[in-house]
Design a protein around this motif. Structure first.
Motif, PDB file in Angstrom:
ATOM      1  N   VAL A  66      -2.271   0.169  -9.210  1.00  0.00           N
ATOM      2  CA  VAL A  66      -3.361  -0.395  -8.416  1.00  0.00           C
ATOM      3  C   VAL A  66      -2.940  -1.768  -7.935  1.00  0.00           C
ATOM      4  O   VAL A  66      -1.996  -2.374  -8.443  1.00  0.00           O
ATOM      5  N   GLU A  67      -3.681  -2.270  -6.970  1.00  0.00           N
ATOM      6  CA  GLU A  67      -3.337  -3.588  -6.381  1.00  0.00           C
ATOM      7  C   GLU A  67      -3.536  -4.697  -7.398  1.00  0.00           C
ATOM      8  O   GLU A  67      -4.506  -4.654  -8.151  1.00  0.00           O
TER       9      GLU A  67
ATOM     10  N   HIS B  13       0.829  -1.212   0.000  1.00  0.00           N
ATOM     11  CA  HIS B  13       0.000   0.000   0.000  1.00  0.00           C
ATOM     12  C   HIS B  13       0.859   1.256   0.000  1.00  0.00           C
ATOM     13  O   HIS B  13       0.635   2.173  -0.793  1.00  0.00           O
TER      14      HIS B  13
ATOM     15  N   ASP C  80      -6.314   4.244  -3.472  1.00  0.00           N
ATOM     16  CA  ASP C  80      -5.728   2.925  -3.249  1.00  0.00           C
ATOM     17  C   ASP C  80      -6.607   2.084  -2.327  1.00  0.00           C
ATOM     18  O   ASP C  80      -6.731   0.867  -2.523  1.00  0.00           O
TER      19      ASP C  80
ATOM     20  N   SER D  67      -8.338  -1.578  -3.501  1.00  0.00           N
ATOM     21  CA  SER D  67      -7.683  -2.704  -2.844  1.00  0.00           C
ATOM     22  C   SER D  67      -8.723  -3.606  -2.175  1.00  0.00           C
ATOM     23  O   SER D  67      -9.702  -3.130  -1.595  1.00  0.00           O
TER      24      SER D  67
ATOM     25  N   ARG E  45       2.484   1.907  -3.393  1.00  0.00           N
ATOM     26  CA  ARG E  45       1.567   2.455  -4.401  1.00  0.00           C
ATOM     27  C   ARG E  45       1.218   3.904  -4.103  1.00  0.00           C
ATOM     28  O   ARG E  45       1.154   4.733  -5.014  1.00  0.00           O
TER      29      ARG E  45
END
Length: 338
Positions: A337-338, A172, A291, A295, A175
């Motif tokens: 992005v995740e 996290h 985020d 996520s 990002r």
């Protein structure tokens, strides 16, 4: 070492060459035409110049003026004047133009050797000192880079320590850092500011270190009292970073404290509104929520990028700075992005 000989009298040039060639460590360059001196000086970078004063086309004074213009500020190439003119006026003028010494004609062989030896030794010491200074500068530069790298590593590890509390991968914060930097670039901020934001954005939730796991990792809905405890991570984080003397820590402190402030003034912990909220915190606020929305969490699915951007657009002017949301929409293809 290299000596440049300048004299319009061939006999003087021959005398000096024969005398100085006894030292095998010397490289001699000579000319009888003062108009060639500037070119030879630039080409051969001599360590000493032996220069006659009275010559046709250009006299020694004019040559000294040329060499003054060519000399680098950090260089100290001694110029020794060869002259039969022993008047104070000639000496004063030559000294004012950079001459370091005089050899009076007719030249005495022993005096020439001793003066040349002294000036070359001074030149050697000067070059050695330059080399040492260059080495010291390189060492200082390397140490400074090492310290900067260590400082950034400490910030990174501190950010990860906090993030591991509720995101064991630590992805996290990576990002958020990358997206905050891209957003800062899109806003037209300068390179240094972008770089500072890249390294400080991961510290936005560092205050979570001070929040109990019972609350931070609670699977169900938080009570109002528990949510107040969660909100305190902004104050805890800014307190951890407070008093920093570097720009990096000062920015990190502002981000940690203000990234949950809202554009309309209903955020926390200080209820700041609009541009009273630090720009760095406004940027991190947008990418942090982006985020979080995109996520997957145990209590929610991951939103699509389109859904997350639609939510940010809906909150522009309320939760977020509209200008920053607009910039995020422009760079959406480059977001992590995740």
């Amino acid at each position: 070492m290299t000596i440049l000989l300048v004299d319009d009298e061939p006999a003087n040039v021959v005398f000096l060459e024969r005398l100085l060639r006894k030292d095998e460590g010397l490289h001699l360059i000579s000319t009888q035409d003062p108009r060639e001196v500037a070119g030879l000086y630039l080409r051969h970078h001599p360590d000493l110049v032996l220069l006659d004063l009275h010559m046709p086309h250009l006299d020694g004074f004019e040559v000294l003026e040329q060499l003054q213009r060519l000399d680098r500020n950090t260089d100290l190439v001694p110029k020794v004047v060869l002259t039969a003119d022993a008047t104070p006026e000639a000496r004063h003028r030559a000294l004012s133009l950079g001459a370091k010494d005089f050899l009076t004609k007719p030249l005495d062989a022993l005096e020439v050797l001793l003066r040349v030896k002294n000036h070359l030794e001074t030149r050697r010491l000067h070059r050695a000192l330059q080399g040492e200074n260059s080495l010291l500068s390189e060492i200082v530069r390397d140490r400074t880079q090492e310290l900067e790298a260590a400082r950034l590593e400490v910030l990174d590890r501190l950010a990860r320590a906090a993030e591991y509390r509720d995101d064991e991968t630590g992805e996290h914060v990576k990002r958020v850092a990358a997206n905050a930097a891209r957003l800062a670039e899109a806003l037209g901020l300068d390179f240094n500011t972008v770089d500072v934001i890249r390294h400080t954005a991961p510290l936005h939730d560092v205050g979570k270190i001070g929040i109990s796991d019972l609350i931070l990792k609670k699977p169900g809905k938080l009570t109002p009292e528990e949510f107040e405890v969660i909100k305190s991570h902004t104050v805890i984080g800014s307190g951890l970073l407070a008093g920093g003397r570097t720009e990096m820590l000062q920015v990190a402190e502002r981000i940690a404290r203000s990234h949950h402030e809202r554009w309309d003034g209903t955020g926390y912990p200080d209820g700041l509104a609009g541009e009273a909220i630090p720009l760095e915190a406004r940027i991190v606020s947008v990418v942090d929520v982006f985020d979080a929305l995109t996520s997957k969490r145990p209590y929610k699915r991951a939103w699509t990028v389109e859904e997350a951007l639609a939510e940010l657009r809906a909150q522009a002017g309320r939760q977020f700075d509209p200008r920053i949301v607009e910039a995020l929409l422009r760079i959406q293809m480059n977001l992590q992005v995740e």
